[in-house]
Design a protein around this motif. Structure first.
Motif, PDB file in Angstrom:
ATOM      1  N   GLU A 108       4.173  -5.523  16.216  1.00  0.00           N
ATOM      2  CA  GLU A 108       3.022  -4.928  15.465  1.00  0.00           C
ATOM      3  C   GLU A 108       3.081  -5.044  14.053  1.00  0.00           C
ATOM      4  N   ASP A 125       5.137  -0.669   7.132  1.00  0.00           N
ATOM      5  CA  ASP A 125       4.025  -1.258   8.155  1.00  0.00           C
ATOM      6  C   ASP A 125       3.045  -2.107   7.223  1.00  0.00           C
ATOM      7  N   THR A 127       0.306  -3.581   8.179  1.00  0.00           N
ATOM      8  CA  THR A 127      -1.069  -3.443   8.624  1.00  0.00           C
ATOM      9  C   THR A 127      -1.875  -3.248   7.595  1.00  0.00           C
ATOM     10  N   ASP A 131      -7.666  -2.329   9.232  1.00  0.00           N
ATOM     11  CA  ASP A 131      -7.054  -3.308  10.393  1.00  0.00           C
ATOM     12  C   ASP A 131      -6.216  -2.258  11.453  1.00  0.00           C
ATOM     13  N   LYS A 132      -5.993  -2.816  12.804  1.00  0.00           N
ATOM     14  CA  LYS A 132      -5.249  -2.191  13.548  1.00  0.00           C
ATOM     15  C   LYS A 132      -3.841  -2.819  13.807  1.00  0.00           C
ATOM     16  N   SER A 133      -2.892  -2.190  13.868  1.00  0.00           N
ATOM     17  CA  SER A 133      -1.499  -2.969  14.186  1.00  0.00           C
ATOM     18  C   SER A 133      -1.493  -3.819  15.320  1.00  0.00           C
ATOM     19  N   PHE A 154      -1.618 -11.211   9.823  1.00  0.00           N
ATOM     20  CA  PHE A 154      -2.769 -10.607   9.037  1.00  0.00           C
ATOM     21  C   PHE A 154      -3.127 -11.848   8.034  1.00  0.00           C
TER      22      PHE A 154
END
Length: 427
Positions: A108, A125, A127, A131-133, A154
């Motif tokens: 993720e 992180d 992300t 957006d969502k992981s 991504f």
């Protein structure tokens, strides 16, 4: 009248002939072809206790020919790196090691730095905002010129400070950026979307040049990593095309195609370059996912030989041979000069062997030559060592929860990521 008609029909029917012999399942697997099994001596390079493992091993500059490792390494520690494999996300990134830190990406988009004794040093992180992981997975890692370069699902390539995890710059790639980058001479090279090659300035992330290939929808989640020589950078694309371009200016010099597949296998529809280009002297070895391995002249792209074997990871060159796991989950030793298969060993393949249940396959990660043997990390839950001369299985260590990455070796320790989202250290 009905009885008369029935009698006439019955009288016209031919008597059924019952053939003699054993009945075989029509949907069964075809007989397995016997693999070559010649035991042939091999001269290996001397073991080297390398401190770092910064790239995939296709580029000679970054490849340690024979890392030092114990003859019987045991699990020393386990460290959590984030999310493991899920229904929609997968861990698809090999670790890299630099300056006492092991860098990993979970399923993720969490980037983690772990110390050589298993302690977490920092995490980031990746992300993007909005957006969502869980919406993307995959990525690639490389360390060069004092920076950690990270691509992710991504569609971004980022540069970090390896010591602190501080973000230095970020470049949008316009497509999924899951392939591992390669750093060389002030530029970082990467493939996005399996059909676009990038060269970016390592200091600023500014785009220096791009190359494109024919798009192909039947691709793997992780594109191949570019390989670099003093003169060229070599890209392997999802269409099966291999391109060599001048490192600085990006002028395309030659093209080659790795085409064709194994007859009767559904996975042969995936022509992606899954065996990254591997440079050895003036020769490049590169393989697709559908069943072809080729040897190319590095200066001209001229083909030296072709064999009907795919590769799931870059081949490992040693002595006069190449070692690989092919697309049928077989460990092979191949002559580097001719492509002759010297020996082959079957590895666990389908999770369920019954023909109608052959849906999920075990992942076989490697091989890596270290400590005098070939190491394969299996999603079946084992770390296995094979004799390079004969292919015989020498030992097997439990690998909890099964492998999810190729193993890497640095500082006398073998590191591998498992499907649960843990980094395991064997020494």
């Amino acid at each position: 009248m009905a009885a008369v008609v029935a009698g006439l029909v019955g009288g016209c029917a031919e008597r059924e002939v019952i053939l003699q012999g054993d009945r075989q399942e029509l949907r069964g697997e075809p007989p397995q072809v016997e693999l070559p099994s010649e035991s042939r001596s091999i001269r290996l390079a001397a073991q080297t206790r390398n401190a770092n493992w910064t790239h995939r091993h296709g580029t000679q500059k970054y490849r340690t020919a024979h890392p030092a490792l114990s003859t019987a390494p045991a699990l020393a520690w386990t460290a959590n790196i984030g999310a493991g494999d899920g229904r929609r996300q997968r861990i698809a990134t090999d670790p890299v090691v630099f300056d006492g830190r092991i860098f990993t990406i979970d399923s993720e988009a969490q980037l983690t730095a772990t110390g050589t004794e298993g302690q977490r040093l920092w995490a980031h992180d990746m992300t993007p905002a909005g957006d969502k992981s869980s919406e993307a997975s995959g990525g690639g890692l490389a360390v060069g010129e004092g920076k950690l370069f990270v691509s992710n699902g991504f569609g971004r390539l980022s540069a970090f400070d390896p010591a602190t995890g501080a973000l230095l710059w970020e470049q949008r790639l316009g497509a999924t950026g899951s392939g591992a980058p390669t750093v060389y001479g002030g530029l970082v090279y990467v493939i996005s979307g399996d059909d676009l090659a990038w060269a970016l300035d390592t200091e600023t992330g500014r785009i220096e040049w791009q190359l494109s290939s024919t798009p192909d929808v039947n691709n793997l989640m992780v594109p191949s990593a570019p390989s670099v020589t003093d003169k060229f950078v070599i890209f392997g694309f999802g269409s099966g095309e291999v391109q060599a371009a001048f490192r600085k200016g990006g002028l395309r010099f030659w093209d080659a195609g790795v085409q064709g597949g194994r007859v009767g296998r559904a996975l042969s529809s995936i022509s992606d370059i899954s065996g990254d280009p591997v440079v050895v002297g003036n020769t490049i070895y590169v393989a697709n996912h559908s069943g072809r391995l080729v040897s190319l002249d590095a200066d001209t792209g001229t083909r030296n030989w072709t064999i009907e074997q795919g590769a799931l990871s870059p081949v490992w060159p040693a002595g006069d041979s190449l070692f690989l796991v092919n697309e049928q989950n077989q460990l092979l030793r191949v002559s580097a000069a001719t492509g002759e298969v010297i020996w082959g060993k079957r590895l666990p393949d389908f999770v369920k062997e019954r023909p109608r249940r052959q849906v999920r396959r075990y992942g076989q990660y490697g091989p890596v030559l270290a400590g005098g043997v070939l190491w394969i990390a299996s999603s079946a839950g084992t770390l296995n060592a094979y004799d390079p001369a004969s292919g015989d299985l020498l030992r097997s260590e439990a690998l909890p929860h099964g492998a999810a990455s190729n193993p890497v070796v640095a500082g006398g320790t073998l590191y591998v990521v498992n499907k649960k989202g843990e980094l395991l250290a064997f020494r």
